[in-house]
Every structure is written in structure tokens, then in C-alpha cells.
Scaffold this motif. Structure first.
Motif, PDB file in Angstrom:
ATOM      1  N   ALA A 100       0.840  -1.201   0.000  1.00 53.43           N
ATOM      2  CA  ALA A 100       0.000   0.000   0.000  1.00 53.43           C
ATOM      3  C   ALA A 100       0.870   1.244   0.000  1.00 53.43           C
ATOM      4  CB  ALA A 100      -0.895   0.013   1.240  1.00 53.43           C
ATOM      5  N   LEU A 101       0.339   2.291  -0.605  1.00 54.99           N
ATOM      6  CA  LEU A 101       0.976   3.603  -0.576  1.00 54.99           C
ATOM      7  C   LEU A 101      -0.145   4.628  -0.719  1.00 54.99           C
ATOM      8  CD1 LEU A 101       4.178   4.682  -2.466  1.00 54.99           C
ATOM      9  CD2 LEU A 101       2.275   6.230  -2.111  1.00 54.99           C
ATOM     10  N   TYR A 102      -0.333   5.449   0.306  1.00 57.24           N
ATOM     11  CA  TYR A 102      -1.378   6.466   0.300  1.00 57.24           C
ATOM     12  C   TYR A 102      -0.799   7.801   0.745  1.00 57.24           C
ATOM     13  CZ  TYR A 102      -4.657   2.668  -0.251  1.00 57.24           C
ATOM     14  OH  TYR A 102      -5.316   1.583  -0.733  1.00 57.24           O
ATOM     15  N   VAL A 103      -1.334   8.860   0.156  1.00 61.16           N
ATOM     16  CA  VAL A 103      -0.899  10.227   0.435  1.00 61.16           C
ATOM     17  C   VAL A 103      -2.145  11.068   0.671  1.00 61.16           C
ATOM     18  CG1 VAL A 103       0.257  12.249  -0.576  1.00 61.16           C
ATOM     19  CG2 VAL A 103       1.176   9.951  -0.980  1.00 61.16           C
ATOM     20  N   ARG A 104      -2.056  11.983   1.623  1.00 61.46           N
ATOM     21  CA  ARG A 104      -3.189  12.903   1.837  1.00 61.46           C
ATOM     22  C   ARG A 104      -3.503  13.622   0.524  1.00 61.46           C
ATOM     23  NH1 ARG A 104      -4.909  13.745   6.904  1.00 61.46           N
ATOM     24  NH2 ARG A 104      -3.558  13.121   8.613  1.00 61.46           N
ATOM     25  N   GLU A 105      -4.784  13.749   0.246  1.00 63.95           N
ATOM     26  CA  GLU A 105      -5.230  14.326  -1.028  1.00 63.95           C
ATOM     27  C   GLU A 105      -4.579  15.675  -1.309  1.00 63.95           C
ATOM     28  OE1 GLU A 105      -9.391  15.576  -3.281  1.00 63.95           O
ATOM     29  OE2 GLU A 105      -9.475  14.719  -1.265  1.00 63.95           O
ATOM     30  N   GLU A 106      -4.478  16.526  -0.290  1.00 67.12           N
ATOM     31  CA  GLU A 106      -3.908  17.864  -0.508  1.00 67.12           C
ATOM     32  C   GLU A 106      -2.395  17.819  -0.732  1.00 67.12           C
ATOM     33  OE1 GLU A 106      -3.903  17.195   3.954  1.00 67.12           O
ATOM     34  OE2 GLU A 106      -5.325  16.820   2.331  1.00 67.12           O
ATOM     35  N   GLN A 107      -1.781  16.669  -0.525  1.00 67.14           N
ATOM     36  CA  GLN A 107      -0.337  16.507  -0.715  1.00 67.14           C
ATOM     37  C   GLN A 107       0.003  15.784  -2.025  1.00 67.14           C
ATOM     38  OE1 GLN A 107       2.272  17.540   1.366  1.00 67.14           O
ATOM     39  NE2 GLN A 107       0.718  18.720   2.442  1.00 67.14           N
ATOM     40  N   LEU A 108      -1.021  15.434  -2.819  1.00 66.81           N
ATOM     41  CA  LEU A 108      -0.755  14.767  -4.093  1.00 66.81           C
ATOM     42  C   LEU A 108       0.072  15.671  -4.995  1.00 66.81           C
ATOM     43  CD1 LEU A 108      -4.251  13.147  -4.731  1.00 66.81           C
ATOM     44  CD2 LEU A 108      -2.129  11.969  -4.086  1.00 66.81           C
ATOM     45  N   SER A 109       0.964  15.085  -5.747  1.00 65.68           N
ATOM     46  CA  SER A 109       1.838  15.788  -6.702  1.00 65.68           C
ATOM     47  C   SER A 109       2.807  16.749  -6.032  1.00 65.68           C
ATOM     48  CB  SER A 109       1.001  16.526  -7.760  1.00 65.68           C
ATOM     49  OG  SER A 109       0.226  15.593  -8.483  1.00 65.68           O
ATOM     50  N   THR A 110       3.164  16.470  -4.762  1.00 63.34           N
ATOM     51  CA  THR A 110       4.143  17.309  -4.056  1.00 63.34           C
ATOM     52  C   THR A 110       5.429  16.548  -3.753  1.00 63.34           C
ATOM     53  OG1 THR A 110       3.346  16.749  -1.842  1.00 63.34           O
ATOM     54  CG2 THR A 110       2.275  18.644  -2.956  1.00 63.34           C
ATOM     55  N   GLY A 111       5.525  15.293  -4.215  1.00 57.19           N
ATOM     56  CA  GLY A 111       6.720  14.499  -3.977  1.00 57.19           C
ATOM     57  C   GLY A 111       6.600  13.498  -2.842  1.00 57.19           C
ATOM     58  N   VAL A 112       5.486  13.509  -2.123  1.00 55.77           N
ATOM     59  CA  VAL A 112       5.309  12.593  -0.992  1.00 55.77           C
ATOM     60  C   VAL A 112       5.315  11.146  -1.477  1.00 55.77           C
ATOM     61  CG1 VAL A 112       3.778  11.862   0.881  1.00 55.77           C
ATOM     62  CG2 VAL A 112       4.086  14.307   0.392  1.00 55.77           C
ATOM     63  N   GLY A 113       4.524  10.841  -2.481  1.00 57.02           N
ATOM     64  CA  GLY A 113       4.453   9.485  -3.006  1.00 57.02           C
ATOM     65  C   GLY A 113       5.791   9.024  -3.564  1.00 57.02           C
ATOM     66  N   ARG A 114       6.467   9.891  -4.294  1.00 57.66           N
ATOM     67  CA  ARG A 114       7.788   9.543  -4.852  1.00 57.66           C
ATOM     68  C   ARG A 114       8.780   9.253  -3.737  1.00 57.66           C
ATOM     69  NH1 ARG A 114       6.144  13.706  -8.027  1.00 57.66           N
ATOM     70  NH2 ARG A 114       7.491  15.192  -6.967  1.00 57.66           N
ATOM     71  N   ALA A 115       8.746  10.051  -2.678  1.00 56.11           N
ATOM     72  CA  ALA A 115       9.676   9.836  -1.563  1.00 56.11           C
ATOM     73  C   ALA A 115       9.395   8.501  -0.866  1.00 56.11           C
ATOM     74  CB  ALA A 115       9.586  10.994  -0.567  1.00 56.11           C
ATOM     75  N   LEU A 116       8.130   8.212  -0.596  1.00 58.24           N
ATOM     76  CA  LEU A 116       7.777   6.933   0.016  1.00 58.24           C
ATOM     77  C   LEU A 116       8.184   5.768  -0.896  1.00 58.24           C
ATOM     78  CD1 LEU A 116       4.291   7.802   1.513  1.00 58.24           C
ATOM     79  CD2 LEU A 116       6.254   6.942   2.814  1.00 58.24           C
ATOM     80  N   MET A 117       7.893   5.902  -2.179  1.00 60.47           N
ATOM     81  CA  MET A 117       8.252   4.853  -3.124  1.00 60.47           C
ATOM     82  C   MET A 117       9.759   4.631  -3.134  1.00 60.47           C
ATOM     83  SD  MET A 117       7.416   2.575  -5.380  1.00 60.47           S
ATOM     84  CE  MET A 117       5.783   2.956  -5.990  1.00 60.47           C
ATOM     85  N   GLY A 118      10.529   5.705  -3.136  1.00 59.63           N
ATOM     86  CA  GLY A 118      11.981   5.583  -3.160  1.00 59.63           C
ATOM     87  C   GLY A 118      12.514   4.809  -1.966  1.00 59.63           C
ATOM     88  N   VAL A 119      11.977   5.069  -0.787  1.00 59.72           N
ATOM     89  CA  VAL A 119      12.436   4.359   0.409  1.00 59.72           C
ATOM     90  C   VAL A 119      11.987   2.899   0.362  1.00 59.72           C
ATOM     91  CG1 VAL A 119      12.333   4.251   2.934  1.00 59.72           C
ATOM     92  CG2 VAL A 119      12.594   6.454   1.787  1.00 59.72           C
ATOM     93  N   CYS A 120      10.763   2.635  -0.094  1.00 55.96           N
ATOM     94  CA  CYS A 120      10.297   1.241  -0.218  1.00 55.96           C
ATOM     95  C   CYS A 120      11.198   0.460  -1.175  1.00 55.96           C
ATOM     96  CB  CYS A 120       8.856   1.196  -0.713  1.00 55.96           C
ATOM     97  SG  CYS A 120       7.627   1.697   0.503  1.00 55.96           S
TER      98      CYS A 120
END
Length: 181
Positions: A100-120
Motif C-alpha cells: 500500500a501507498l497512500y498520500v493525503r489528497e492535498e499533498q498529491l503531486s508534491t513528492g510525498v508518493g515519490r519519496a515513500l516509493m523511493g524508500v520502499c
């Protein structure tokens, strides 16, 4: 649990989830489902999701789960991801899976998902995995674009996902990982 973490240029920290994060992670998960799966899963099911129930489950299973990571910005949890060994019987047992990978809606397209993905991805490679897989709802175009930009490709596997009496198709994606140094 993986040990990778870090702070990006935009003040985002990715770190292992702590027990004290359960409330915030539950909020990210429930609101993430309600946003990402609107129009894909039954509305009544999404409306019935409960932050207190997810919090209780997280607290009950904390420490017995696979690596959970949080992304934090300005002291607030803004994203969550979980990964570990594959659950699929038709692939090599040493493969990894992004559960799973989820990001707060207001944080979409701010790099949060990419950062989590990179660490995973880094954590998975560091444990000796050479491949990581994930399942995504076929109709979830936004998530599919995100995973494809991260180097994942559909591997041809499909499975039915049943929710509240409805069946929704999922497809599996795969990505090779860089060999461990």
C-alpha cells in the motif's frame, strides 16, 4: 524493518512508522481509500470506513507487521506506505511486494508518493530482493500512471477483488530493483 529514511529538499521526512503514528496513519489510509477509490468501489463501503477501527487494527498489529513507513512534513504525517515479501504463490518467494501507498489528497503531486516509493524500493533492494510487485485496481488511472512513472510495468496477471458484493478487477505490476551494493 527497513532503515532507510531521509529529509528531502522540500522538508519532507520519510521514516519508520512509530506506535504514536497510528491515528494519523489511519486517517491517511481511510481518506486515501475514499479519495482514490471513489467511483471504483461501492460508495456505501467507502463511507463506512472508520478511522477509529483502522487505528485499533494498527495498534493491535503494530510490531508484527511488515515495514510501515510514514512521510512527515512540518510535523504532520502526510503519507504512508507498507511493503514486504510477496504474497503471490505464482512468483518466486524472494520477490517483494508494495502492499500500500497512500498520500493525503492535498499533498498529491508534491513528492510525498515519490519519496515513500523511493524508500520502499531502497529497503526492498537492501533486503536482497531483486523484484518488487504490487496490485492496483484496473480502473485507478491516477495510481497506474504513478506506478508506471516509477518504472513499474503490468506483468499480465489479473485478479478479482471483491468488496461489498461487487467484483473489481486488479492488475499486477512489477519492477526490477537495483542490485544491492
Amino acid at each position: 524493518m527497513g532503515g532507510a529514511s531521509g529529509v528531502s529538499a522540500n522538508g519532507l521526512t520519510v521514516r519508520p512508522m512509530a506506535l504514536g503514528d497510528c491515528d494519523a496513519v489511519a486517517e491517511v489510509r481511510v481518506r486515501g481509500w475514499q479519495f482514490a477509490y471513489a467511483g471504483l468501489l461501492p460508495r456505501a463501503h467507502l463511507d463506512a470506513l472508520s478511522v477509529p477501527d483502522v487505528t485499533a487494527h494498527l495498534r493491535e498489529t503494530f510490531g508484527r507487521r511488515h515495514p510501515d513507513l510514514v512521510a512527515e512534513r512540518a510535523g504532520a504525517v502526510v503519507g504512508w506506505a507498507c511493503h514486504g515479501p510477496t504474497r503471490d504463490a505464482d512468483v518466486p518467494p524472494g520477490d517483494g511486494e508494495l502492499y500500500a501507498l497512500y498520500v493525503r489528497e492535498e499533498q498529491l503531486s508534491t513528492g510525498v508518493g515519490r519519496a515513500l516509493m523511493g524508500v520502499c524500493l531502497a529497503d526492498s533492494a537492501a533486503t536482497g530482493r531483486s523484484v518488487i510487485r504490487l496490485w492496483v485496481l484496473e480502473g485507478n488511472a491516477r495510481a497506474r500512471r504513478f506506478y508506471e512513472r516509477a518504472g513499474f510495468v503490468a506483468d499480465g496477471a489479473r485478479a478479482p477483488y471483491e468488496v461489498a458484493g461487487e467484483t473489481v478487477p486488479e492488475i499486477r505490476y512489477v519492477r526490477a530493483l537495483a542490485p544491492r551494493p
